[in-house]
Design a protein around this motif. Structure first.
Motif, PDB file in Angstrom:
ATOM      1  N   PHE A 189      92.678  57.600  43.605  1.00  0.00           N
ATOM      2  CA  PHE A 189      93.725  57.703  42.590  1.00  0.00           C
ATOM      3  C   PHE A 189      95.083  57.244  43.123  1.00  0.00           C
ATOM      4  O   PHE A 189      95.914  56.749  42.350  1.00  0.00           O
ATOM      5  N   SER A 190      95.317  57.394  44.409  1.00  0.00           N
ATOM      6  CA  SER A 190      96.585  56.933  44.974  1.00  0.00           C
ATOM      7  C   SER A 190      96.706  55.419  44.906  1.00  0.00           C
ATOM      8  O   SER A 190      97.806  54.878  44.693  1.00  0.00           O
ATOM      9  N   THR A 191      95.577  54.716  45.083  1.00  0.00           N
ATOM     10  CA  THR A 191      95.641  53.258  45.008  1.00  0.00           C
ATOM     11  C   THR A 191      95.876  52.776  43.574  1.00  0.00           C
ATOM     12  O   THR A 191      96.247  51.621  43.368  1.00  0.00           O
ATOM     13  N   MET A 192      95.652  53.646  42.603  1.00  0.00           N
ATOM     14  CA  MET A 192      95.927  53.277  41.217  1.00  0.00           C
ATOM     15  C   MET A 192      97.425  53.300  40.902  1.00  0.00           C
ATOM     16  O   MET A 192      97.854  52.759  39.891  1.00  0.00           O
ATOM     17  N   VAL A 193      98.198  53.932  41.773  1.00  0.00           N
ATOM     18  CA  VAL A 193      99.629  54.058  41.509  1.00  0.00           C
ATOM     19  C   VAL A 193     100.313  52.695  41.524  1.00  0.00           C
ATOM     20  O   VAL A 193     101.018  52.327  40.588  1.00  0.00           O
ATOM     21  N   ILE A 194     100.087  51.927  42.585  1.00  0.00           N
ATOM     22  CA  ILE A 194     100.731  50.613  42.696  1.00  0.00           C
ATOM     23  C   ILE A 194      99.772  49.527  43.144  1.00  0.00           C
ATOM     24  O   ILE A 194      99.698  48.450  42.543  1.00  0.00           O
ATOM     25  N   SER A 195      99.013  49.773  44.229  1.00  0.00           N
ATOM     26  CA  SER A 195      98.211  48.702  44.823  1.00  0.00           C
ATOM     27  C   SER A 195      97.166  48.151  43.856  1.00  0.00           C
ATOM     28  O   SER A 195      96.880  46.953  43.860  1.00  0.00           O
ATOM     29  N   GLN A 196      96.593  49.007  43.010  1.00  0.00           N
ATOM     30  CA  GLN A 196      95.633  48.501  42.037  1.00  0.00           C
ATOM     31  C   GLN A 196      96.315  47.609  41.005  1.00  0.00           C
ATOM     32  O   GLN A 196      95.749  46.624  40.541  1.00  0.00           O
ATOM     33  N   GLU A 197      97.554  47.967  40.667  1.00  0.00           N
ATOM     34  CA  GLU A 197      98.320  47.136  39.729  1.00  0.00           C
ATOM     35  C   GLU A 197      98.590  45.758  40.336  1.00  0.00           C
ATOM     36  O   GLU A 197      98.586  44.743  39.624  1.00  0.00           O
ATOM     37  N   ARG A 213     104.210  58.351  38.605  1.00  0.00           N
ATOM     38  CA  ARG A 213     102.820  57.934  38.756  1.00  0.00           C
ATOM     39  C   ARG A 213     102.185  58.571  39.992  1.00  0.00           C
ATOM     40  O   ARG A 213     101.008  58.946  39.977  1.00  0.00           O
ATOM     41  N   MET A 214     102.955  58.699  41.055  1.00  0.00           N
ATOM     42  CA  MET A 214     102.445  59.335  42.265  1.00  0.00           C
ATOM     43  C   MET A 214     102.153  60.813  41.997  1.00  0.00           C
ATOM     44  O   MET A 214     101.116  61.336  42.433  1.00  0.00           O
ATOM     45  N   LEU A 215     103.042  61.479  41.269  1.00  0.00           N
ATOM     46  CA  LEU A 215     102.826  62.882  40.935  1.00  0.00           C
ATOM     47  C   LEU A 215     101.591  63.052  40.059  1.00  0.00           C
ATOM     48  O   LEU A 215     100.823  64.008  40.232  1.00  0.00           O
ATOM     49  N   ALA A 218      96.174  67.387  48.363  1.00  0.00           N
ATOM     50  CA  ALA A 218      96.351  66.253  47.451  1.00  0.00           C
ATOM     51  C   ALA A 218      97.753  65.673  47.564  1.00  0.00           C
ATOM     52  O   ALA A 218      97.941  64.452  47.476  1.00  0.00           O
ATOM     53  N   SER A 219      98.740  66.534  47.786  1.00  0.00           N
ATOM     54  CA  SER A 219     100.125  66.057  47.946  1.00  0.00           C
ATOM     55  C   SER A 219     100.289  65.268  49.239  1.00  0.00           C
ATOM     56  O   SER A 219     100.911  64.200  49.256  1.00  0.00           O
ATOM     57  N   ALA A 220      99.732  65.796  50.340  1.00  0.00           N
ATOM     58  CA  ALA A 220      99.871  65.125  51.633  1.00  0.00           C
ATOM     59  C   ALA A 220      99.091  63.814  51.668  1.00  0.00           C
ATOM     60  O   ALA A 220      99.633  62.757  52.024  1.00  0.00           O
ATOM     61  N   TYR A 221      97.807  63.872  51.288  1.00  0.00           N
ATOM     62  CA  TYR A 221      96.997  62.653  51.262  1.00  0.00           C
ATOM     63  C   TYR A 221      97.576  61.644  50.271  1.00  0.00           C
ATOM     64  O   TYR A 221      97.669  60.446  50.561  1.00  0.00           O
ATOM     65  N   GLY A 222      97.943  62.128  49.099  1.00  0.00           N
ATOM     66  CA  GLY A 222      98.434  61.230  48.057  1.00  0.00           C
ATOM     67  C   GLY A 222      99.683  60.484  48.471  1.00  0.00           C
ATOM     68  O   GLY A 222      99.796  59.271  48.281  1.00  0.00           O
ATOM     69  N   ALA A 223     100.652  61.196  49.039  1.00  0.00           N
ATOM     70  CA  ALA A 223     101.890  60.553  49.474  1.00  0.00           C
ATOM     71  C   ALA A 223     101.628  59.515  50.556  1.00  0.00           C
ATOM     72  O   ALA A 223     102.169  58.398  50.530  1.00  0.00           O
ATOM     73  N   LEU A 224     100.766  59.872  51.520  1.00  0.00           N
ATOM     74  CA  LEU A 224     100.435  58.933  52.595  1.00  0.00           C
ATOM     75  C   LEU A 224      99.736  57.691  52.054  1.00  0.00           C
ATOM     76  O   LEU A 224     100.088  56.559  52.411  1.00  0.00           O
ATOM     77  N   PHE A 225      98.755  57.878  51.182  1.00  0.00           N
ATOM     78  CA  PHE A 225      97.972  56.752  50.678  1.00  0.00           C
ATOM     79  C   PHE A 225      98.792  55.844  49.770  1.00  0.00           C
ATOM     80  O   PHE A 225      98.585  54.632  49.746  1.00  0.00           O
ATOM     81  N   VAL A 226      99.714  56.417  48.999  1.00  0.00           N
ATOM     82  CA  VAL A 226     100.582  55.577  48.172  1.00  0.00           C
ATOM     83  C   VAL A 226     101.449  54.692  49.057  1.00  0.00           C
ATOM     84  O   VAL A 226     101.627  53.494  48.790  1.00  0.00           O
ATOM     85  N   PHE A 227     101.970  55.268  50.136  1.00  0.00           N
ATOM     86  CA  PHE A 227     102.805  54.473  51.035  1.00  0.00           C
ATOM     87  C   PHE A 227     101.995  53.374  51.700  1.00  0.00           C
ATOM     88  O   PHE A 227     102.479  52.249  51.874  1.00  0.00           O
ATOM     89  N   ILE A 228     100.759  53.680  52.081  1.00  0.00           N
ATOM     90  CA  ILE A 228      99.885  52.649  52.643  1.00  0.00           C
ATOM     91  C   ILE A 228      99.682  51.530  51.628  1.00  0.00           C
ATOM     92  O   ILE A 228      99.680  50.346  51.973  1.00  0.00           O
ATOM     93  N   GLY A 229      99.531  51.908  50.359  1.00  0.00           N
ATOM     94  CA  GLY A 229      99.356  50.913  49.312  1.00  0.00           C
ATOM     95  C   GLY A 229     100.566  50.010  49.130  1.00  0.00           C
ATOM     96  O   GLY A 229     100.435  48.856  48.704  1.00  0.00           O
TER      97      GLY A 229
END
Length: 256
Positions: A68-76, A99-101, A144-155
């Motif tokens: 779901f984190s990759t759907m925030v930006i990288s999938q777009e 979107r990250m939230l 979910a907050s920790a993983y999500g924030a990290l994965f969005v930044f990776i994206g």
């Protein structure tokens, strides 16, 4: 404004077909817990429940967060629909923050469903009266907050971010906690495990010992675990807001 973007992202993330798949995966976790319960007849139900949480549910949390984190930006970016996001009359930090939230919310809810099934198939309805169950629900939100924030930044940093996120979720998070020395401090899993209040089995062997990060006698205190998880979530969220606001993002020509 942020509420509108958040609700829109939630509707996009929780399409019926997608949610059905994740509920089925959560149900499979419950069935695994039931089989584990029968194979571990000498173990108390709460001990088996705690093992299922550490070995399977924490992995589901990392997996769903990666997806779901990759759907925030990288999938777009990969699907070349990023232009529809960046041309909206909405500030970039608001756009990515909402979107990250939303991705963190969906990831936490799916992981919580897995926790519920794991509890019902091991302890039964009585799991609702177990303090560890409610603690695990909080852990799902923190994770979910920790993983999500990290994965969005990776994206935001890397192309094909899904590959790197999955490698982190299943490679790094499995082997680093089992390594000697202090390297395990740069993993998220030990902090989630450090906050668990479920009873531990007397001895864990083989595959389950590896998956539960028990090869080394590493322990992290609860106060430190909370501080680190919150710090990871806040730090990478702020980095993502800053990074997306300061850098240009266009559709990737190499997506195909």
């Amino acid at each position: 404004m942020i509420g509108t973007v958040y609700k829109s992202a939630l509707r996009d993330f929780i399409r019926p077909g997608r949610i059905v798949v994740w509920v089925m995966i959560s149900l499979i976790i419950g069935l695994i817990a039931m089989v584990w319960m029968r194979l571990s007849s000498k173990q108390p139900p709460l001990v088996v429940y705690g093992q299922v949480i550490e070995v399977f549910v924490f992995r589901v949390l990392a997996l769903v967060s990666a997806i779901f984190s990759t759907m925030v930006i990288s999938q777009e970016l990969d699907q070349k629909t990023i232009v529809y996001l960046t041309t909206r009359p909405i500030p970039r930090p608001v756009m990515i923050g909402a979107r990250m939230l939303a991705s963190m919310t969906i990831s936490a809810l799916i992981a919580m469903i897995s926790v519920l099934f794991a509890g019902l198939f091991t302890v039964g309805p009585g799991i609702l009266g177990h303090a560890g169950f409610w603690n695990d629900l909080v852990l799902m939100a923190l994770g979910a907050s920790a993983y999500g924030a990290l994965f969005v930044f990776i994206g935001l940093l890397l192309n094909k971010a899904m590959i790197y996120c999955l490698l982190f979720a299943f490679g790094w998070e499995t082997f680093v906690p089992n390594m000697p020395g202090d390297l395990f401090y740069v993993s998220i899993y030990p902090y989630l495990k450090g906050l668990s209040v479920n009873p531990e089995p007397e001895k864990v062997q083989g595959f389950f010992r590896v998956m539960s990060g028990s090869l080394q006698e590493h322990t992290v205190g609860k106060p430190l675990s909370v501080i680190i998880l919150v710090a990871i979530a806040v730090a990478f969220s702020l980095l993502s807001l800053y990074w997306f606001n300061k850098h240009e993002y266009v559709a990737r020509d190499d997506a195909d």
